[in-house]
Design an enzyme around this catalytic site. Structure first.
Site, PDB file in Angstrom:
ATOM      1  N   LYS A   1     -12.272  47.555 -12.125  1.00  0.00           N
ATOM      2  CA  LYS A   1     -11.776  46.339 -12.932  1.00  0.00           C
ATOM      3  C   LYS A   1     -10.364  45.563 -12.609  1.00  0.00           C
ATOM      4  O   LYS A   1      -9.566  46.202 -12.913  1.00  0.00           O
ATOM      5  CB  LYS A   1     -11.428  47.249 -14.254  1.00  0.00           C
ATOM      6  CG  LYS A   1     -11.442  46.512 -15.474  1.00  0.00           C
ATOM      7  CD  LYS A   1     -11.270  47.360 -16.753  1.00  0.00           C
ATOM      8  CE  LYS A   1     -11.275  46.491 -18.011  1.00  0.00           C
ATOM      9  NZ  LYS A   1     -12.310  45.440 -18.182  1.00  0.00           N
TER      10      LYS A   1
ATOM     11  N   TYR B   1      -6.534  46.638 -14.099  1.00  0.00           N
ATOM     12  CA  TYR B   1      -6.306  46.406 -15.477  1.00  0.00           C
ATOM     13  C   TYR B   1      -7.182  47.481 -16.289  1.00  0.00           C
ATOM     14  O   TYR B   1      -8.195  47.698 -16.022  1.00  0.00           O
ATOM     15  CB  TYR B   1      -6.125  45.213 -16.140  1.00  0.00           C
ATOM     16  CG  TYR B   1      -7.477  44.376 -16.323  1.00  0.00           C
ATOM     17  CD1 TYR B   1      -8.173  44.103 -15.399  1.00  0.00           C
ATOM     18  CD2 TYR B   1      -7.774  44.297 -17.687  1.00  0.00           C
ATOM     19  CE1 TYR B   1      -9.575  43.454 -15.917  1.00  0.00           C
ATOM     20  CE2 TYR B   1      -9.141  43.607 -18.293  1.00  0.00           C
ATOM     21  CZ  TYR B   1      -9.987  43.358 -16.881  1.00  0.00           C
ATOM     22  OH  TYR B   1     -11.148  42.737 -17.334  1.00  0.00           O
TER      23      TYR B   1
ATOM     24  N   LEU C   1     -19.446  46.141 -14.377  1.00  0.00           N
ATOM     25  CA  LEU C   1     -18.460  47.114 -14.656  1.00  0.00           C
ATOM     26  C   LEU C   1     -19.100  48.324 -15.585  1.00  0.00           C
ATOM     27  O   LEU C   1     -19.520  47.894 -16.426  1.00  0.00           O
ATOM     28  CB  LEU C   1     -17.399  46.371 -15.198  1.00  0.00           C
ATOM     29  CG  LEU C   1     -16.118  47.311 -15.905  1.00  0.00           C
ATOM     30  CD1 LEU C   1     -15.203  47.374 -14.425  1.00  0.00           C
ATOM     31  CD2 LEU C   1     -15.374  46.641 -17.138  1.00  0.00           C
TER      32      LEU C   1
ATOM     33  N   GLU D   1     -24.303  41.346 -16.923  1.00  0.00           N
ATOM     34  CA  GLU D   1     -23.414  41.738 -18.118  1.00  0.00           C
ATOM     35  C   GLU D   1     -22.765  40.443 -18.603  1.00  0.00           C
ATOM     36  O   GLU D   1     -23.033  39.329 -18.152  1.00  0.00           O
ATOM     37  CB  GLU D   1     -22.342  42.796 -17.763  1.00  0.00           C
ATOM     38  CG  GLU D   1     -21.679  42.196 -16.628  1.00  0.00           C
ATOM     39  CD  GLU D   1     -20.488  43.313 -15.871  1.00  0.00           C
ATOM     40  OE1 GLU D   1     -20.189  44.247 -16.747  1.00  0.00           O
ATOM     41  OE2 GLU D   1     -20.153  43.279 -14.922  1.00  0.00           O
TER      42      GLU D   1
END
Ligand code: PDD
Length: 290
Positions: A149, A33, A207, A182
């Site tokens: 992702k 996505y 990511l 993250e």
């Protein structure tokens, strides 16, 4: 106004948008996505988002569901039909509908493409600009391909819920050595004593954020040093400032990490400045004429 979703070639009322119970996105999270920001009627940093989508698709051995330019048209149309001036557009591509079997289905199975758009809450934006957010820290328990992702995000769901339950805005995930990777849905940054922006290298353990790259471009143009290196929770707690970046958050100041308040507990000037200037000079495609 009623919302509209794009589902496999059709624009339908949002509440009627459906995919099959044997869609591989539903059964295996066999899907990737993207989320793009819509700012002042413009799609922000679309090229980089679609470059990342291309990479995600390649890594899971999927073809584009429609051509890249057709996808841009669908994103624009979805934004327009939902009259979004400020908000986001979400797109998801799954490997399609097939009898449940872990291995890929036959090539004849068409991917599922869903695109939605929604407006941002002005009240929430004003609140984070004024007050920033608190983050908590949690162990990073994700799989090893977090650079893709993908919609397989149960670890991030649990992390975000832990933040929500603690009254915080984000959870920073921490690797086995004590370094921050993250946020559950954002990139993590701290600001050094001399104003240097510090963020973890995109070396496969995070990511590669599009907003993260936009900040690096902005920093390069404005004489701000960026250091891509690991940092611990303790270093973040001793930092002058901290912030997160994401298409859904642009730059959002962090005012507290676990129990430690940063500075005077208000958004710092570096993060606030980056937030204020975030859209200066970004690549953007005009969408909304209303
Ligand atoms: N998430 N890291 C993770 C784990 C993310 O899920 C995201 C974005 C980011 C920031 O990437 P970008 O700057 O390209 O938005 C970093 C999106 C916004 C989401 O899932 O809603």
């Amino acid at each position: 106004m009623s919302r509209i979703a794009y589902v496999n070639g059709r624009y339908v009322p949002h509440r009627e948008g459906q995919v099959h119970i044997e869609d591989r996105g539903f059964q295996f999270a066999d899907a990737v996505y993207e989320v793009c920001e819509v700012h002042d009627g413009q799609l922000v940093d679309t090229v980089r988002h679609l470059d990342r989508l291309e990479r995600s698709l390649r890594e899971i051995e999927m073809a584009w569901p429609v051509t890249r330019s057709a996808l841009v048209s669908i994103m624009r149309e979805t934004v327009t039909r939902n009259r979004v001036r400020n908000g986001l557009v979400y797109l998801q591509v799954s490997r399609g509908q097939a009898k449940r079997d872990f291995a890929f289905p036959s090539k004849a199975v068409k991917p599922t493409l869903v695109v939605t758009a929604r407006s941002a809450s002005k009240a929430q934006l004003a609140d984070v600009t004024e007050n920033g957010i608190r983050v908590i820290t949690v162990p990073d328990i994700r799989w090893k391909r977090v650079d893709i992702k993908s919609t397989a995000m149960l670890a991030q769901v649990l992390a975000k819920q832990a933040a929500r339950s603690a009254g915080a805005g984000e959870a920073w995930m921490v690797d086995d050595e004590g370094f921050v990777t993250e946020g559950s849905s954002s990139s993590a940054w701290i600001v050094g004593a001399d104003g240097t922006l510090i963020t973890r290298p995109a070396n496969g353990s995070i990511l590669p954020g599009v907003t993260r790259l936009a900040i690096m471009d902005y920093a390069a143009k404005n004489g701000i040093t960026v250091e891509e290196r690991f940092f611990t929770v303790e270093e973040a707690q001793a930092a002058r400032e901290a912030f997160i970046t994401a298409a859904t958050a642009t730059v959002t100041p962090v005012t507290q990490v676990d129990e430690t308040v940063l500075g005077n507990g208000k958004p710092g000037s570096v993060a606030s400045g980056l937030r204020a200037h975030f859209h200066d000079g970004l690549e953007a495609i005009s969408v909304a004429a209303y």
